[in-house]
Scaffold this active site. Structure first.
Site, PDB file in Angstrom:
ATOM      1  N   SER A 127       0.752  -1.257  -0.091  1.00  0.00           N
ATOM      2  CA  SER A 127       0.015   0.111  -0.252  1.00  0.00           C
ATOM      3  C   SER A 127       0.819   1.132   0.101  1.00  0.00           C
ATOM      4  CB  SER A 127      -0.790  -0.046   1.289  1.00  0.00           C
ATOM      5  OG  SER A 127      -1.262   1.344   1.322  1.00  0.00           O
ATOM      6  N   TYR A 141      -1.868  -1.300   9.905  1.00  0.00           N
ATOM      7  CA  TYR A 141      -2.031  -1.301   8.734  1.00  0.00           C
ATOM      8  C   TYR A 141      -0.638  -0.867   8.079  1.00  0.00           C
ATOM      9  CZ  TYR A 141      -3.523  -1.144   3.927  1.00  0.00           C
ATOM     10  OH  TYR A 141      -3.870  -1.217   2.622  1.00  0.00           O
TER      11      TYR A 141
END
Length: 180
Positions: A127, A141
């Site tokens: 990401s 995350y």
């Protein structure tokens, strides 16, 4: 994952879809059946944190399609929430899916790709969050995604000698079905 599978199948590849949710599997398979591509796509239900289930998924893939040449690690969750309220269970689950799932995929499929000696490619979705500091509520995350980036970059050189490419995707915000 569904969009990735569409691109791969449209390019002529055969694909085994893996998802933890049966309704997502059913929806994807119906899409490919409706397009007359059912013979090129199959699916297994998989929790990427379960190493034994990952091995069963690899076995099922080889039984259905033969040699595996491409692995696409794409599972992920976004456990965002107030950092001060995070529990060990939150950390364990976030790391198990977002980083452990990639480790489990590589550890399970790479020996099979190496064994046939025809080369291949390992893709992992990380990401943009793994490249920049994000707000504290996203710490689990972005820590996991930063580790995925480091993992993929670290193994690239060694696997190149075996004809195995390694790529890591770092998309920005996209519309996902995490919360459905």
């Amino acid at each position: 994952g569904f969009g990735i599978t569409q691109v791969l199948v449209d390019a002529g590849m055969r694909a085994m879809i893996a998802d933890i949710r049966q309704d997502h599997i059913d929806e994807a398979l119906a899409h490919f059946r409706a397009r007359g591509l059912a013979e090129r796509v199959d699916a297994v239900r998989l929790d990427v944190t379960d190493r034994e289930a990952m091995a069963r998924a690899a076995d099922a893939t080889e039984r259905r399609f033969g040699k595996v040449h491409v692995l696409f690690n794409n599972a992920g969750i976004d456990p965002s929430g107030p950092f001060k309220q995070a529990t060990y269970a939150d950390w364990d689950y976030a790391m198990a899916v977002n980083l452990g799932g990639v480790i489990n995929g590589v550890q399970t499929f790479l020996p099979r790709i190496l064994r046939h000696g025809e080369g291949g490619h390992v893709f992992s979705t990380a990401s943009l969050a793994g490249l920049v500091v994000m707000p504290a509520q996203m710490v689990m995350y972005y820590m996991a995604k930063a580790a995925v980036i480091a993992f993929m970059e670290s193994i690239r050189g060694e696997l190149a000698a075996d004809g195995i490419g390694v790529s890591v995707l770092c998309p920005g915000p996209i519309n996902l079905r995490h919360h459905e």
